[in-house]
Design a protein around this motif. Structure first.
Motif, PDB file in Angstrom:
ATOM      1  N   PRO A  40       0.854  -1.188  -0.052  1.00  0.00           N
ATOM      2  CA  PRO A  40       0.054   0.173   0.083  1.00  0.00           C
ATOM      3  C   PRO A  40       0.958   1.332  -0.208  1.00  0.00           C
ATOM      4  N   HIS A  41       2.233   1.193  -0.345  1.00  0.00           N
ATOM      5  CA  HIS A  41       3.036   2.312  -0.228  1.00  0.00           C
ATOM      6  C   HIS A  41       4.242   2.260  -0.934  1.00  0.00           C
ATOM      7  N   HIS A  42       4.296   2.861  -2.251  1.00  0.00           N
ATOM      8  CA  HIS A  42       5.445   3.134  -2.796  1.00  0.00           C
ATOM      9  C   HIS A  42       5.506   4.039  -3.669  1.00  0.00           C
ATOM     10  N   HIS A  43       6.691   4.458  -4.535  1.00  0.00           N
ATOM     11  CA  HIS A  43       6.908   5.662  -5.330  1.00  0.00           C
ATOM     12  C   HIS A  43       7.543   5.194  -6.624  1.00  0.00           C
ATOM     13  N   LEU A  44       7.257   5.887  -7.663  1.00  0.00           N
ATOM     14  CA  LEU A  44       8.301   5.745  -8.736  1.00  0.00           C
ATOM     15  C   LEU A  44       8.693   7.068  -9.154  1.00  0.00           C
ATOM     16  N   GLY A 251       6.091   0.066   8.293  1.00  0.00           N
ATOM     17  CA  GLY A 251       7.149   0.171   7.390  1.00  0.00           C
ATOM     18  C   GLY A 251       7.817   1.655   7.722  1.00  0.00           C
ATOM     19  N   GLY A 252       8.829   1.944   6.449  1.00  0.00           N
ATOM     20  CA  GLY A 252       9.497   3.037   6.377  1.00  0.00           C
ATOM     21  C   GLY A 252      10.630   3.130   7.493  1.00  0.00           C
ATOM     22  N   LEU A 253      10.863   2.116   8.331  1.00  0.00           N
ATOM     23  CA  LEU A 253      12.101   2.129   9.072  1.00  0.00           C
ATOM     24  C   LEU A 253      13.329   1.925   8.532  1.00  0.00           C
ATOM     25  N   GLY A 254      13.129   1.900   7.385  1.00  0.00           N
ATOM     26  CA  GLY A 254      14.839   1.454   6.836  1.00  0.00           C
ATOM     27  C   GLY A 254      15.092   2.833   5.999  1.00  0.00           C
ATOM     28  N   MET A 255      14.246   3.953   6.346  1.00  0.00           N
ATOM     29  CA  MET A 255      14.907   5.231   6.045  1.00  0.00           C
ATOM     30  C   MET A 255      16.209   5.675   6.716  1.00  0.00           C
ATOM     31  N   HIS A 256      16.958   6.705   6.089  1.00  0.00           N
ATOM     32  CA  HIS A 256      18.132   6.883   6.855  1.00  0.00           C
ATOM     33  C   HIS A 256      17.803   7.872   8.024  1.00  0.00           C
ATOM     34  N   SER A 257      16.523   8.590   8.124  1.00  0.00           N
ATOM     35  CA  SER A 257      16.047   9.372   9.116  1.00  0.00           C
ATOM     36  C   SER A 257      15.768   8.638  10.351  1.00  0.00           C
ATOM     37  N   CYS A 258      15.645   7.244  10.335  1.00  0.00           N
ATOM     38  CA  CYS A 258      15.345   6.586  11.491  1.00  0.00           C
ATOM     39  C   CYS A 258      16.565   6.147  12.240  1.00  0.00           C
ATOM     40  N   ASN A 299       7.618   1.084   1.318  1.00  0.00           N
ATOM     41  CA  ASN A 299       7.993   2.474   1.128  1.00  0.00           C
ATOM     42  C   ASN A 299       9.070   2.237   0.039  1.00  0.00           C
ATOM     43  N   PHE A 300       9.169   1.349  -1.064  1.00  0.00           N
ATOM     44  CA  PHE A 300      10.157   1.359  -1.973  1.00  0.00           C
ATOM     45  C   PHE A 300       9.999   2.516  -2.857  1.00  0.00           C
ATOM     46  N   PRO A 301      11.119   3.254  -3.339  1.00  0.00           N
ATOM     47  CA  PRO A 301      12.535   2.617  -3.064  1.00  0.00           C
ATOM     48  C   PRO A 301      13.248   3.472  -2.045  1.00  0.00           C
ATOM     49  N   VAL A 302      12.434   3.935  -1.251  1.00  0.00           N
ATOM     50  CA  VAL A 302      13.233   4.774  -0.127  1.00  0.00           C
ATOM     51  C   VAL A 302      13.873   3.739   0.841  1.00  0.00           C
ATOM     52  N   ASP A 303      13.086   2.701   1.221  1.00  0.00           N
ATOM     53  CA  ASP A 303      13.730   1.653   2.035  1.00  0.00           C
ATOM     54  C   ASP A 303      14.692   0.853   1.350  1.00  0.00           C
ATOM     55  N   GLN A 304      14.866   0.766   0.079  1.00  0.00           N
ATOM     56  CA  GLN A 304      15.906   0.118  -0.493  1.00  0.00           C
ATOM     57  C   GLN A 304      17.260   0.450  -0.248  1.00  0.00           C
ATOM     58  N   LEU A 305      17.418   1.696   0.391  1.00  0.00           N
ATOM     59  CA  LEU A 305      18.793   2.006   1.032  1.00  0.00           C
ATOM     60  C   LEU A 305      18.913   0.780   1.979  1.00  0.00           C
ATOM     61  N   SER A 306      18.268   0.240   2.658  1.00  0.00           N
ATOM     62  CA  SER A 306      18.586  -0.734   3.869  1.00  0.00           C
ATOM     63  C   SER A 306      18.573  -2.177   3.374  1.00  0.00           C
ATOM     64  N   CYS A 307      17.595  -2.584   2.548  1.00  0.00           N
ATOM     65  CA  CYS A 307      17.663  -3.961   2.313  1.00  0.00           C
ATOM     66  C   CYS A 307      16.671  -4.217   0.848  1.00  0.00           C
ATOM     67  N   SER A 308      16.750  -5.200   0.331  1.00  0.00           N
ATOM     68  CA  SER A 308      15.966  -5.496  -0.993  1.00  0.00           C
ATOM     69  C   SER A 308      14.453  -5.790  -0.709  1.00  0.00           C
ATOM     70  N   TYR A 309      13.818  -5.798  -1.853  1.00  0.00           N
ATOM     71  CA  TYR A 309      12.308  -5.795  -1.634  1.00  0.00           C
ATOM     72  C   TYR A 309      11.841  -7.374  -1.092  1.00  0.00           C
ATOM     73  N   ALA A 310      12.716  -8.325  -1.511  1.00  0.00           N
ATOM     74  CA  ALA A 310      12.438  -9.663  -1.073  1.00  0.00           C
ATOM     75  C   ALA A 310      12.917  -9.682   0.128  1.00  0.00           C
TER      76      ALA A 310
END
Length: 345
Positions: A40-44, A251-258, A299-310
């Protein structure tokens, strides 16, 4: 009208590019591959931010998790570059609807766009333009309200004032959402949750989704203050959960700001490590809101900074490991389907 494709003139925050070679250092089998998921939450977006467009998300969806539908959330992509200023964000809805059409509706099944609700009652015309452009997929508005006294803590392209959700002109615009059947996504920081609670109480008929467990901060002045942040955040989350019109995205805990600095590790974290790290935040949210008002988000691709989608969705499946089948169904699928009124099997 002409749509923007790649411009740095709009003041976008330039995000760090995920290190795909680093992410490839850790791979793991897909857990519960048969479990149906709505993301329910991603960007392009395209340049100047690290490119993440239709083919990129399709590659992530092909990783093995059974993602049946997704919700695109506004990120200032594809705005019209000319025409009436208030209508320029409608270009993003046109962009997202085009992706939906090209993917048979699997990607951008629902669309959350942007307008400045501080236009007051005049915003109705913009909302109607979004609805027309979305061709049945437009679901609501996200107007970020993130603000912190530290100017170095910034996670949006717009520089926002303090107390935005308390602004009376914004609330006049907010009042136009429910009559059109539209929802509101809120991206704020943890110390602003009480403002959202005030807004939710004032508009009990408006469906509200709190993004990214409420905006955890662990950088700047908040670095090294984890226990204090958690305590203040928990109190605010439990008060907000008393509003039945609010749901929370997990979600969203893979962001740098966390402040978890996962991207600074020599190897990417495993799904087990992520689940162990994030469990306290998720547990508070599920205990407060219940599974009927909680939904996992990439929260992809923002959380992709920390881990893959899988690996991310494996972590979510581990977090839900002690839940019943009905509870898992809600967290991974049913809540998102209901909140965003998605027409999926």
């Amino acid at each position: 009208m002409t749509r923007e494709t790649s411009s740095s003139s709009t003041g976008r925050v330039i995000l760090p590019a995920p290190d795909l070679d680093w992410l490839a250092l850790h791979q793991e089998p897909i857990l519960e591959p048969e479990r149906a998921i709505i993301d329910p939450h991603h960007h392009l977006w395209d340049a100047p931010r690290p490119r993440y467009l239709r083919d990129d998300i399709e590659q992530d969806l092909a990783a093995g998790h059974d993602v049946r539908a997704t919700v695109f959330v506004e990120c200032s992509e594809g705005y019209y570059s000319d025409g009436e200023e208030a209508l320029r964000p409608v270009g993003e809805t046109v962009f997202a609807e085009g992706v939906a059409a090209a993917t048979g509706g699997r990607v951008c099944t629902g669309i959350v766009g942007y307008t400045d609700l501080r236009q007051g009652a005049a915003v109705k015309g913009v909302l109607e333009a979004h609805l027309e452009a979305g061709k049945g997929r437009f679901r609501g508005i996200r107007q970020s309200s993130v603000w912190d006294p530290d100017p170095n803590i910034r996670t949006t392209r717009r520089v926002l004032p303090a107390g935005l959700l308390l602004d009376q002109e914004l609330r006049r615009g907010f009042a136009e959402l429910a009559p059109l059947g539209l929802s509101f996504d809120c991206w704020n920081y943890f110390h602003q949750i009480d403002d959202l609670t005030d807004l939710a109480r004032a508009f009990p008929e408006t469906n509200i989704a709190l993004d990214h467990v409420g905006g955890v901060l662990g950088v700047g002045d908040y670095a090294g203050r984890g226990e204090q942040v958690f305590s203040e955040w928990r109190r605010a989350i439990e008060a907000l959960a008393a509003c039945p019109n609010v749901s929370v995205k997990l979600g969203g805990l893979g962001m740098h700001s966390c402040g978890f600095e996962l991207d600074q590790r020599p190897r990417p974290p495993s799904s087990r490590e992520l689940a162990d790290l994030w469990r306290p935040w998720f547990q508070v949210c599920v205990d407060a809101f219940g599974v009927e008002r909680a939904m996992f988000e990439s929260n992809f691709p923002v959380d992709q900074l920390s881990c893959s989608y899988a690996v991310l969705w494996n972590a979510f499946k581990r977090l839900a490991g002690a839940c019943s089948e009905a509870e898992k169904q809600a967290l991974f699928y049913d809540t998102a389907k209901r909140v965003y009124r998605l027409d999926v099997p």
